[in-house]
Design an enzyme around this catalytic site. Structure first.
Site, PDB file in Angstrom:
ATOM      1  N   GLY A  54      -0.222  -0.304   8.127  1.00  0.00           N
ATOM      2  CA  GLY A  54       1.066  -0.952   8.269  1.00  0.00           C
ATOM      3  C   GLY A  54       1.368  -1.122   9.741  1.00  0.00           C
ATOM      4  N   ARG A  90      -7.459  -2.045  15.489  1.00  0.00           N
ATOM      5  CA  ARG A  90      -6.969  -3.033  14.522  1.00  0.00           C
ATOM      6  C   ARG A  90      -6.481  -4.242  15.322  1.00  0.00           C
ATOM      7  NH1 ARG A  90      -5.356  -1.281   9.505  1.00  0.00           N
ATOM      8  NH2 ARG A  90      -5.510  -3.502   9.000  1.00  0.00           N
ATOM      9  N   ASP A 247       2.284  -8.621   9.891  1.00  0.00           N
ATOM     10  CA  ASP A 247       1.622  -7.873  10.953  1.00  0.00           C
ATOM     11  C   ASP A 247       1.748  -8.556  12.309  1.00  0.00           C
ATOM     12  OD1 ASP A 247      -0.440  -5.547   9.796  1.00  0.00           O
ATOM     13  OD2 ASP A 247       0.200  -7.021   8.335  1.00  0.00           O
ATOM     14  N   ASN A 257       0.091 -11.972   7.383  1.00  0.00           N
ATOM     15  CA  ASN A 257       0.251 -10.820   6.505  1.00  0.00           C
ATOM     16  C   ASN A 257      -1.019 -10.654   5.680  1.00  0.00           C
ATOM     17  OD1 ASN A 257       2.054  -8.691   5.542  1.00  0.00           O
ATOM     18  ND2 ASN A 257       2.083  -9.788   3.608  1.00  0.00           N
ATOM     19  N   LYS A 258      -1.020  -9.663   4.825  1.00  0.00           N
ATOM     20  CA  LYS A 258      -2.197  -9.344   4.018  1.00  0.00           C
ATOM     21  C   LYS A 258      -2.717 -10.586   3.290  1.00  0.00           C
ATOM     22  CE  LYS A 258      -3.698  -6.072   3.919  1.00  0.00           C
ATOM     23  NZ  LYS A 258      -4.778  -5.574   4.793  1.00  0.00           N
TER      24      LYS A 258
END
Length: 364
Positions: A54, A90, A247, A257-258
């Site tokens: 997250g 990341r 993100d 985003n995902k």
């Protein structure tokens, strides 16, 4: 938030004042365990392996990671090396670099012997600010939900307000409250009848494992669905709103985003379902304009596609193979939803159109 009656944050300073505690999200939803991070290497690995995940929580973990590094070596070279090590874990979530730069810029002018303690204080401040921002997002989102619910036809006034969400943007993705789930928690605690459609979110299943876990512990009614069911539910009037996290958000309102978020936005647009994105200021990347062209998309291991973790009948966690031997997997972890598909951005400062003017007016 509470687990079995005890209030938890996702990350905390341990009693020794030198190490960091985190919830091990790799074990959820079947086991609730914690880990202690004692070095920069351990913090970097926790981010890389998604023990913590997250965007906001990654940022706070990175900030504490610099503290851990400086406790061992507070030289300029060590600070620079720790920054690069943590930042490389990341690449998509902008919160990580934002938090690392904030701590680095705070401690760099100081004498080396002061740096670790100041880094600790700065990381703690970032964590506390994240909690406050997420709770404010929840308040602004609650107002939207209440307005949408009140505007429904008379025959639907007694029905639960149905929200669809993708991935996990709850308290497990932040320090507390969450982003996209914060308005849901606020609505539930305010007595609003609310129900959540939880996308499983393949391939890592953060929805089925983490979002469902959170909502269940809070007592929020929810139903886990396969990722491809959302459009069908929207076509049949069973979704009142979609809300997701992000993100990285560009200055013009594109949101990363995902993987799979873009398809939900397309379905929502086609069915006139409002599509909201909840985010704190730390997720805005003012240096980027075009999200599709400029945001780096992390490609994770193909093994996340070809295999899946679950609990066996004997109660053990096991990894099983889904695909035939020899079949390759491809695993882009994120996609970008253009601003034109976003109804509004819900931030800690209020609600804004997904546009450069909208964000600039909030963050002038």
């Amino acid at each position: 938030m509470k687990i079995d009656g005890k209030a938890w944050r996702t990350i905390w300073l341990e009693p020794d004042g030198r190490s960091i505690g985190v919830i091990d999200q790799l074990q959820l939803p079947h086991r609730f365990t914690t880990r202690t991070l004692r070095s920069c290497d351990e913090a970097a690995e926790a981010i890389r392996a998604m023990v913590v995940r997250g965007a906001p929580l990654i940022g706070v973990t990175g900030a504490y990671g610099l503290m851990l590094a400086l406790q061992t070596d507070s030289s300029d070279a060590a600070l620079a090396a720790a920054f690069e090590q943590l930042n490389a874990t990341r690449p998509t979530a902008v919160n990580l670099r934002w938090a690392l730069e904030r701590v680095r810029d705070r401690v760099a002018p100081l004498p080396p012997e002061q740096r670790a303690e100041v880094a600790k204080a700065e990381a703690a401040a970032i964590a506390d600010e994240d909690v406050a921002m997420c709770e404010s997002i929840g308040d602004h989102g609650l107002a939207i939900f209440q307005q949408l619910a009140a505007a429904r036809p008379a025959e639907r006034q007694g029905q639960p307000f149905n929200v669809l969400t993708h991935c996990n943007a709850g308290w497990l993705a932040t320090v507390d409250w969450g982003t996209a789930l914060a308005p849901i928690y606020k609505a539930h605690r305010a007595g609003m009848a609310i129900h959540v459609w939880v996308d499983e979110t393949r391939p890592r299943n953060q929805g089925a494992s983490l979002t469902a876990y959170e909502l269940g512990r809070e007592g929020v009614p929810h139903t886990v669905i396969v990722d491809n069911a959302g459009g069908h539910l929207m076509q049949h009037g069973q979704v009142d709103a979609v809300i997701v996290g992000t993100d990285r958000t560009t200055r013009r309102g594109d949101v990363c985003n995902k993987i799979g978020t873009y398809l939900k936005a397309l379905a929502a647009h086609d069915n006139n379902v409002p599509f909201y994105v909840a985010l704190p200021a730390s997720t805005i990347d003012w240096s980027i304009d075009d999200g599709v062209a400029e945001i780096p998309i992390e490609a994770r291991s193909a093994g996340e596609v070809t295999h899946i973790q679950g609990r066996t009948a004997a109660g053990e966690l096991a990894m099983v193979q889904l695909t035939p031997d020899g079949s390759e997997g491809f695993n882009p972890a994120f996609d970008v939803t253009p601003a034109r598909l976003v109804t509004a951005l819900i931030t800690e400062r209020g609600v804004a159109p997904a546009s450069e003017d909208g964000l600039s007016n909030l963050y002038a």
